[in-house]
Motif scaffolding. Structure first.
Motif, PDB file in Angstrom:
ATOM      1  N   LEU A 246       0.830  -1.208   0.000  1.00 47.61           N
ATOM      2  CA  LEU A 246       0.000   0.000   0.000  1.00 47.61           C
ATOM      3  C   LEU A 246       0.865   1.259   0.000  1.00 47.61           C
ATOM      4  O   LEU A 246       0.553   2.245  -0.678  1.00 47.61           O
ATOM      5  CB  LEU A 246      -0.938   0.000   1.210  1.00 47.61           C
ATOM      6  CG  LEU A 246      -2.128  -0.968   1.148  1.00 47.61           C
ATOM      7  CD1 LEU A 246      -2.870  -0.972   2.478  1.00 47.61           C
ATOM      8  CD2 LEU A 246      -3.068  -0.602   0.001  1.00 47.61           C
TER       9      LEU A 246
ATOM     10  N   LEU B 112       2.304   1.621  -3.543  1.00 46.24           N
ATOM     11  CA  LEU B 112       1.278   2.046  -4.489  1.00 46.24           C
ATOM     12  C   LEU B 112       0.879   3.497  -4.263  1.00 46.24           C
ATOM     13  O   LEU B 112       0.632   4.250  -5.211  1.00 46.24           O
ATOM     14  CB  LEU B 112       0.049   1.137  -4.364  1.00 46.24           C
ATOM     15  CG  LEU B 112       0.252  -0.317  -4.822  1.00 46.24           C
ATOM     16  CD1 LEU B 112      -0.948  -1.169  -4.429  1.00 46.24           C
ATOM     17  CD2 LEU B 112       0.484  -0.381  -6.322  1.00 46.24           C
ATOM     18  N   GLN B 113       0.817   3.902  -2.993  1.00 43.27           N
ATOM     19  CA  GLN B 113       0.402   5.268  -2.691  1.00 43.27           C
ATOM     20  C   GLN B 113       1.451   6.290  -3.116  1.00 43.27           C
ATOM     21  O   GLN B 113       1.124   7.378  -3.585  1.00 43.27           O
ATOM     22  CB  GLN B 113       0.120   5.411  -1.193  1.00 43.27           C
ATOM     23  CG  GLN B 113      -0.560   6.718  -0.825  1.00 43.27           C
ATOM     24  CD  GLN B 113      -1.339   6.599   0.464  1.00 43.27           C
ATOM     25  OE1 GLN B 113      -1.222   5.630   1.196  1.00 43.27           O
ATOM     26  NE2 GLN B 113      -2.170   7.577   0.763  1.00 43.27           N
TER      27      GLN B 113
ATOM     28  N   VAL C   3      -6.436   0.336  -1.557  1.00 38.94           N
ATOM     29  CA  VAL C   3      -6.283   0.934  -2.888  1.00 38.94           C
ATOM     30  C   VAL C   3      -7.576   1.628  -3.306  1.00 38.94           C
ATOM     31  O   VAL C   3      -7.549   2.731  -3.873  1.00 38.94           O
ATOM     32  CB  VAL C   3      -5.883  -0.134  -3.925  1.00 38.94           C
ATOM     33  CG1 VAL C   3      -5.870   0.461  -5.328  1.00 38.94           C
ATOM     34  CG2 VAL C   3      -4.511  -0.715  -3.597  1.00 38.94           C
TER      35      VAL C   3
END
Length: 433
Positions: free
Chosen positions: A134, A137-138, A382
């Motif tokens: 996470l 991805l962030q 997400v």
């Protein structure tokens, strides 16, 4: 002389592994060159102090402190809240500054009560994987936009900056994978130096700001104002502190294993002392409006490569680092590092975290349970990232700040799901007995 040479090498390593974070954070908050230079000065000053505190009073091992990637991610997230939950960047930075103080107090409480050694059960491989993915991805969107020269909505891609960023990215990967220790050991420093030169030739480097007429200047305290109460930041600080504890425990264990297996040096158990030290370090970071730090596991690789297990060179290097930050002109030069260079180098570093995340997941013995917890955490985390922050602005601050952060929301849900499945399996086992 041998310890002095080793100390200088530690100083170079400390700067190389710490410089990108304050540059990138200053960029996302839109700081001008002067503010960027001062922010970097305060952050690196605190890092040097942190290394000395750990060396004398904490775990007492040559483990360098670096800007915590967890806090780095939270800074980027809160920069996106400016204009929505916070009126100005200063308000957001003031809240984060207070968050460091919350974290410091929590560290000390966890160490004093002995809870710190019992917390590891929550941070299973599945939870670690969820959190790392996470986080990656962030932040990936921020890295890519920075490498394209896109600073705000509506900005157009800058082909020159994109080309320079791509070259820096390739150089970083090559340096990190080089078989010669003299290059791979300083891959970050090499990439930053070459990248800086490339952007200088491309005419894309900021001017060096004149910070102060004084030769020596002490870092200022509470730059963004007095500490404030922010329930949303408190929730974030609690969660980040718990994860930083796991990070700290892992870094200490890795170094202990290296010293015992390679150098036959046995270390006493000083986990609680290290946690107390981390608490005071976060209090200092909050007071100096800097980024909170964490012991870096990569220091074990540095010690193994350089064959320098002694803590004396580490202390010398940390002291030199603190002294360097007292000279504004030197820090202003470092602050002129082009932001796309910092983003490109950081992007390469974070790609390594993907393999680390999957290694964690592979180590989980309960594959089915792990996959279910990860599935819930990733999908919700997400998905939350795509919810406009404005849609949550009518909720209470603590709820809005939590739900608007996919990183926190997804990881918390993964922990809840996994702990529920563990408890359910235990109940089923008891009922069959």
């Amino acid at each position: 002389m041998k310890h002095l040479a080793g100390g200088i090498q530690w100083t170079v390593f400390l700067i190389a592994s710490s410089i990108a974070a304050p540059i990138a954070i200053a960029h996302v908050f839109g700081m001008d060159p002067v503010a960027t230079s001062l922010f970097m000065q305060r952050t690196i000053f605190v890092l040097g102090i942190a290394c000395l505190i750990q060396a004398f009073f904490g775990h007492r091992m040559p483990i360098n402190e670096g800007p915590a990637g967890l806090w780095w991610g939270i800074y980027v997230v809160y920069a996106g809240m400016v204009g929505i939950f916070y009126t100005t960047s200063t308000d957001a930075l003031q809240a984060l500054q207070s968050g460091m103080l919350y974290s410091g107090v929590l560290f000390i409480i966890l160490a004093a009560t002995g809870i710190i050694t019992k917390m590891k059960v929550l941070f299973t491989p599945a939870i670690t994987f969820t959190y790392l993915m996470l986080l990656i991805l962030q932040l990936s969107g921020t890295f890519i936009k920075g490498m394209m020269g896109v600073e705000e909505a509506g900005d157009h891609l800058d082909p020159v900056i994109l080309l320079g960023s791509f070259i820096v990215l390739v150089i970083t990967f090559i340096a990190m994978a080089n078989k010669r220790p003299s290059i791979s050991r300083y891959a970050i420093l090499v990439s930053i130096a070459l990248g800086w030169g490339i952007f200088l030739m491309l005419g894309k480097t900021p001017t060096i700001a004149k910070v102060s007429d004084q030769l020596i200047q002490l870092p200022k305290m509470f730059v963004y104002g007095k500490p404030v109460w922010d329930s949303g930041v408190l929730v974030t600080a609690i969660f980040i502190t718990l994860l930083l504890v796991a990070n700290m425990l892992a870094s200490i264990r890795v170094m202990e294993h290296l010293l015992e297996q390679t150098f036959q040096i046995t270390q006493p158990d000083r986990l609680r002392q290290g946690a107390f030290a981390s608490g005071f370090i976060h209090l200092i970071a909050g007071a100096f409006s800097a980024i909170g730090s964490v012991p870096i596991s990569g220091s074990a690789g540095f010690v193994g490569t350089t064959r320098m297990p002694s803590i004396k060179p580490f202390i010398i290097g940390s002291t030199l680092l603190v002294l360097i930050t007292l000279f504004p002109s030197i820090m202003a030069i470092f602050a002129a590092l082009p932001a796309p260079v910092a983003y490109a180098v950081t992007f390469a570093i974070f790609t390594k975290m993907v393999s680390m995340a999957f290694n964690e997941l592979d180590a989980d013995p309960e594959k089915e349970r792990a996959r279910q917890a990860v599935a819930f955490g990733l999908m919700v985390g997400v998905g939350t990232m795509f919810v406009p922050a404005e849609s949550l602005s009518q909720l209470p601050a603590v709820v809005a700040s939590t739900l608007s952060n996919g990183l926190i929301t997804g990881t918390i849900l993964a922990i809840i799901i996994e702990q529920y499945m563990i408890r359910r399996r235990q109940r089923n086992s008891y009922s069959k007995m």
